[in-house]
Write an enzyme that holds these catalytic residues in place. Sequence first.
Site, PDB file in Angstrom:
ATOM      1  N   ASP A   1       6.150 -15.311  -7.824  1.00  0.00           N
ATOM      2  CA  ASP A   1       5.344 -16.075  -8.679  1.00  0.00           C
ATOM      3  C   ASP A   1       5.893 -16.124 -10.104  1.00  0.00           C
ATOM      4  O   ASP A   1       5.265 -16.862 -11.083  1.00  0.00           O
ATOM      5  CB  ASP A   1       3.993 -15.483  -8.668  1.00  0.00           C
ATOM      6  CG  ASP A   1       3.325 -15.496  -7.440  1.00  0.00           C
ATOM      7  OD1 ASP A   1       3.712 -16.371  -6.452  1.00  0.00           O
ATOM      8  OD2 ASP A   1       2.212 -15.203  -7.227  1.00  0.00           O
TER       9      ASP A   1
ATOM     10  N   GLY B   1       0.866  -1.093  -0.197  1.00  0.00           N
ATOM     11  CA  GLY B   1       0.156  -0.087  -0.080  1.00  0.00           C
ATOM     12  C   GLY B   1       0.857   1.274   0.094  1.00  0.00           C
ATOM     13  O   GLY B   1       2.174   1.386   0.178  1.00  0.00           O
TER      14      GLY B   1
ATOM     15  N   MET C   1       3.210 -20.819  -3.498  1.00  0.00           N
ATOM     16  CA  MET C   1       2.803 -19.339  -3.875  1.00  0.00           C
ATOM     17  C   MET C   1       2.359 -19.575  -5.348  1.00  0.00           C
ATOM     18  O   MET C   1       2.769 -20.559  -6.102  1.00  0.00           O
ATOM     19  CB  MET C   1       4.028 -18.667  -3.754  1.00  0.00           C
ATOM     20  CG  MET C   1       4.385 -18.318  -2.083  1.00  0.00           C
ATOM     21  SD  MET C   1       5.116 -19.413  -1.374  1.00  0.00           S
ATOM     22  CE  MET C   1       6.885 -19.250  -2.298  1.00  0.00           C
TER      23      MET C   1
ATOM     24  N   ARG D   1      -0.405 -16.549  -6.931  1.00  0.00           N
ATOM     25  CA  ARG D   1      -1.822 -16.262  -6.854  1.00  0.00           C
ATOM     26  C   ARG D   1      -2.672 -16.207  -7.974  1.00  0.00           C
ATOM     27  O   ARG D   1      -3.788 -16.881  -8.032  1.00  0.00           O
ATOM     28  CB  ARG D   1      -1.643 -14.574  -6.488  1.00  0.00           C
ATOM     29  CG  ARG D   1      -1.034 -14.382  -5.173  1.00  0.00           C
ATOM     30  CD  ARG D   1      -0.881 -12.906  -4.924  1.00  0.00           C
ATOM     31  NE  ARG D   1      -2.465 -12.435  -5.013  1.00  0.00           N
ATOM     32  CZ  ARG D   1      -2.947 -12.262  -3.863  1.00  0.00           C
ATOM     33  NH1 ARG D   1      -2.481 -12.906  -2.600  1.00  0.00           N
ATOM     34  NH2 ARG D   1      -4.152 -11.802  -3.835  1.00  0.00           N
TER      35      ARG D   1
END
Length: 443
Positions: free
Chosen positions: A213, A157, A256, A258
Site C-alpha cells: 500500500d 500474528g 489494495m 486498506r
Amino acid sequence: MSSSDFTIASLGPQKVPSPLAFSSVAGDSVANYVTEEEYLRFGVSVRVSQDPKGEPFAESVPVLLQKAGPRQNLYFMPSHVHAGIVTCGGLCPGLNDVIRAIVRCLWSRYGVRRISGIQFGYKGLLPEYGLSVRQLDPERVDDIHKIGGTILGSSRGGGDRTADLVDSIELLNLNVLFAIGGDGTLKGAMAIAEEIEKRKLKIAVVGIPKTIDNDVLFIDRSFGFETAVEKAVESVGAAHAEAHSAINGIGMVKLMGRESGFIAVHTALAVHEANFLLIPEVPFDLEGTNGFFAHLESRLLARKHAVIVVAEGAGQELLLADAGCDASGNKKLADIGLFLKDRIKEYFAGRSMEVNLKYIDPSYIIRSAPACPTDSVLCERLGNNAVHAALAGKTQLIIGVVNGEFVHIPIRECVLHRRHVDPEGSLYRDAIDAVGQVPRMKN
C-alpha cells in the site's frame, strides 16, 4: 515532526575493520564508505516567512536522517555472525528479491556463513509450531527473484509473543535478525528489540518495510508498490474494454489500499481510462445530487460507459460494519467492491435504466506477482543496506529511501501511524483531474 527523535540505536563501538575494499578518500574513483557524520535532510520544501526586518527566513527546523551504507569499521566480526531472516504478513512482490539480496551480501561481501531463514513469519520462532529453520546460501537463493511469494513462507500474528520469540532467538544463537514486513511486523520487531535490550543481549534487529500500500511513514516508496500499479493498470484496461463494449457498461476494479489509496491514485493517473476514483482518505455519499450515483448516471448518459477504481478501504463508513481485527492487528474490512456492485445495480434498476457491470478484484494476482525491474532494483539495495547497518551494530531501525537516498529510520518513529494520500495535496489533485472527477462527492 520536530518533536520526533531520529537517533539510531547502536549495540556498541565499531572496532572491527570491514572486509569491504572501499575507500574513505574522495576523488579516487573507488566506491566510498559512509561515515557516521553523514545525514540527509528530510524536508526539501519549506515555508518562507518575513522576519520583523523584512528578511525572509524558513520557519521549519530541519530533520536529519542518518545515511545508510557500508561503514569502515563494524561492530560484529563477520565470521562469528549468525543471521536470521523472517518474512511476515501478506504477500508482496519483491519478498524473494530482498531475501536474495541479504543472503548474497552477507555471504559474498562479508563472508558470513551462517544464515538461517525463519519459516512462516514470527510463528516459525514459536515452539508449538515445530518449524525448523532453512539454511540459506547464494546457491539456494540465486534464482528466487524470478518467482512471486516468499521461499520462507509467511503468516500473520505471533509478533505479540515477545518473550517466547526472544527465547527462540537466543536458542538459535542469532546475532542479527532481519524482519521483512509491514506495520504489524515492524511493531513486533521493535518489541523484540526492546526485550533484547532488557536482557542485555547484543543482537541487532533491522527491519525492511514491506507494504504494497506504500503507507510507511517518511519513506518515498516501499517495494512492491510499482509492481502493484503496473499490474493494476492491466486490470483497469480490461475493465475499460468490458465497459466500452456493452450497453451502459460499467467496469469496476477494486485495488489494495486498506487505509491509504496510493495504488488506486497512481493507477488512475497511469491508465487514463478511469472515470471515478474512490479512496479511504476521501469520504463520499452514494445518494443525493452530488452523490456518487448521480455523477455515475451523468457519465453514462453522456458517454455510455464508465470505469471505477476503488481502494479496498474506501467507503467503509457506508457499510456500518465492524469485523474486528486480523492476527496482525489490522482492522478487518467489509467488501466495498461487492457492496458497490449490488448498490449500483439496485440504483439503476430503480430508474429503469439498463446497465452492464463487470467487477474485477485482482488483489491476489497482484500480491503474488514477481517484482517489476524498478522494484527489483529497490529490493536489492534495501537488502544490501540492511546488511551494512546490522553488521555495524545498528539496531531498532528500518532501511528506507528518502529524497532518493537510503537512510536509517528508527522503527519507533515509522510505526506511529500510517502515511496517507493528502486530499488537499497535488497528487490527489492531479489524479481527479486525470479522471475528470469532482473534488468531493458529498452533499
